[in-house]
Scaffold this motif. Structure first.
Motif, PDB file in Angstrom:
ATOM      1  N   LEU A  34       0.828  -1.197   0.000  1.00 13.02           N
ATOM      2  CA  LEU A  34       0.000   0.000   0.000  1.00 13.02           C
ATOM      3  C   LEU A  34       0.867   1.254   0.000  1.00 13.02           C
ATOM      4  O   LEU A  34       0.572   2.225  -0.699  1.00 13.02           O
ATOM      5  CB  LEU A  34      -0.931  -0.014   1.213  1.00 13.02           C
ATOM      6  N   GLU A  35       1.976   1.215   0.731  1.00 12.31           N
ATOM      7  CA  GLU A  35       2.880   2.365   0.774  1.00 12.31           C
ATOM      8  C   GLU A  35       3.448   2.660  -0.621  1.00 12.31           C
ATOM      9  O   GLU A  35       3.567   3.814  -1.011  1.00 12.31           O
ATOM     10  CB  GLU A  35       4.013   2.118   1.768  1.00 12.31           C
ATOM     11  N   ASN A  86       0.578   7.163 -13.788  1.00 12.89           N
ATOM     12  CA  ASN A  86      -0.597   7.279 -14.642  1.00 12.89           C
ATOM     13  C   ASN A  86      -1.654   6.214 -14.301  1.00 12.89           C
ATOM     14  O   ASN A  86      -1.924   5.314 -15.084  1.00 12.89           O
ATOM     15  CB  ASN A  86      -0.171   7.169 -16.109  1.00 12.89           C
ATOM     16  N   PHE A  87      -2.269   6.334 -13.115  1.00 16.05           N
ATOM     17  CA  PHE A  87      -3.336   5.425 -12.717  1.00 16.05           C
ATOM     18  C   PHE A  87      -4.632   5.802 -13.415  1.00 16.05           C
ATOM     19  O   PHE A  87      -4.904   6.991 -13.614  1.00 16.05           O
ATOM     20  CB  PHE A  87      -3.573   5.483 -11.204  1.00 16.05           C
ATOM     21  N   GLU A  88      -5.424   4.791 -13.769  1.00 16.52           N
ATOM     22  CA  GLU A  88      -6.758   5.106 -14.267  1.00 16.52           C
ATOM     23  C   GLU A  88      -7.536   5.712 -13.100  1.00 16.52           C
ATOM     24  O   GLU A  88      -7.186   5.523 -11.937  1.00 16.52           O
ATOM     25  CB  GLU A  88      -7.435   3.882 -14.899  1.00 16.52           C
ATOM     26  N   THR A  89      -8.581   6.457 -13.406  1.00 16.48           N
ATOM     27  CA  THR A  89      -9.255   7.291 -12.417  1.00 16.48           C
ATOM     28  C   THR A  89      -9.764   6.508 -11.212  1.00 16.48           C
ATOM     29  O   THR A  89      -9.574   6.935 -10.071  1.00 16.48           O
ATOM     30  CB  THR A  89     -10.422   8.051 -13.067  1.00 16.48           C
ATOM     31  N   TRP A  90     -10.440   5.380 -11.436  1.00 18.62           N
ATOM     32  CA  TRP A  90     -11.000   4.642 -10.309  1.00 18.62           C
ATOM     33  C   TRP A  90      -9.904   4.184  -9.357  1.00 18.62           C
ATOM     34  O   TRP A  90     -10.053   4.267  -8.148  1.00 18.62           O
ATOM     35  CB  TRP A  90     -11.807   3.447 -10.784  1.00 18.62           C
ATOM     36  N   SER A  91      -8.797   3.681  -9.896  1.00 17.51           N
ATOM     37  CA  SER A  91      -7.697   3.240  -9.031  1.00 17.51           C
ATOM     38  C   SER A  91      -7.157   4.399  -8.222  1.00 17.51           C
ATOM     39  O   SER A  91      -6.908   4.276  -7.025  1.00 17.51           O
ATOM     40  CB  SER A  91      -6.574   2.613  -9.862  1.00 17.51           C
ATOM     41  N   VAL A 102      -9.469   5.144  -5.365  1.00 16.75           N
ATOM     42  CA  VAL A 102      -9.460   4.112  -4.327  1.00 16.75           C
ATOM     43  C   VAL A 102      -8.183   4.188  -3.501  1.00 16.75           C
ATOM     44  O   VAL A 102      -8.220   4.044  -2.273  1.00 16.75           O
ATOM     45  CB  VAL A 102      -9.648   2.713  -4.944  1.00 16.75           C
ATOM     46  N   ILE A 103      -7.045   4.440  -4.141  1.00 15.90           N
ATOM     47  CA  ILE A 103      -5.767   4.511  -3.422  1.00 15.90           C
ATOM     48  C   ILE A 103      -5.840   5.570  -2.323  1.00 15.90           C
ATOM     49  O   ILE A 103      -5.299   5.382  -1.245  1.00 15.90           O
ATOM     50  CB  ILE A 103      -4.597   4.776  -4.385  1.00 15.90           C
ATOM     51  N   GLU A 104      -6.545   6.672  -2.593  1.00 10.25           N
ATOM     52  CA  GLU A 104      -6.673   7.747  -1.609  1.00 10.25           C
ATOM     53  C   GLU A 104      -7.216   7.252  -0.279  1.00 10.25           C
ATOM     54  O   GLU A 104      -6.840   7.756   0.777  1.00 10.25           O
ATOM     55  CB  GLU A 104      -7.640   8.831  -2.120  1.00 10.25           C
ATOM     56  N   THR A 105      -8.131   6.295  -0.323  1.00  8.33           N
ATOM     57  CA  THR A 105      -8.813   5.857   0.904  1.00  8.33           C
ATOM     58  C   THR A 105      -8.626   4.368   1.180  1.00  8.33           C
ATOM     59  O   THR A 105      -9.357   3.805   1.992  1.00  8.33           O
ATOM     60  CB  THR A 105     -10.318   6.170   0.811  1.00  8.33           C
TER      61      THR A 105
END
Length: 135
Positions: free
Chosen positions: A99-100, A111-116, A119-122
């Motif tokens: 996760l880190e 360049n993550f797709e938007t949904w990823s 989700v990473i934010e939370t």
């Protein structure tokens, strides 16, 4: 093409006609349709050597881009007991990261797709929750 060269932390796909087979049974619901579709997509895209389980968290709706505007996502945490690899290695590549590291890559502008990216934010909130056990 809309997702070409983007990073993702998820398994993606669509609900297919065969996923509704269990809806014909008495007492089945849309929840079972989503579970069937998610199970099929996971098994199509991921080779999990061992047992796995999934726990739905919620839905993702993001109309800010051309992919999100025509899709809704089912967010779930998948726990695997064993090894995991991508099935379609001629088309995709993947690796397990902490996760880190995900957070660091996102902070560095990966360049993550938007949904990823959303989700990473939370993700801390999702992986720290106890997963209910079916009885």
């Amino acid at each position: 093409n809309r997702l070409h060269d983007k990073l993702s932390i998820g398994v993606g796909g669509h609900i297919n006609p065969q996923d509704d087979g269990m809806l014909a049974e008495v007492g089945r619901s849309a929840r079972h349709l989503l579970e069937n579709a998610a199970r099929r997509e996971i098994e199509e895209e991921i080779d999990a050597q061992g047992s796995w389980s999934s726990h739905p968290i919620g839905l993702i709706n993001d109309d800010s881009n051309s992919v999100g505007a025509v899709h809704v996502g089912l967010l779930q945490i998948v726990t695997v007991e064993g090894t995991v690899k991508i099935r379609e290695e001629d088309v995709l590549e993947g690796q397990l990261v902490s996760l880190e590291e995900l957070k660091a890559r996102r902070a560095e502008g990966a360049n993550f797709e938007t949904w990823s990216s959303m989700v990473i934010e939370t993700l801390d909130d999702f992986v720290s929750r106890p997963v209910p056990v079916a009885t």
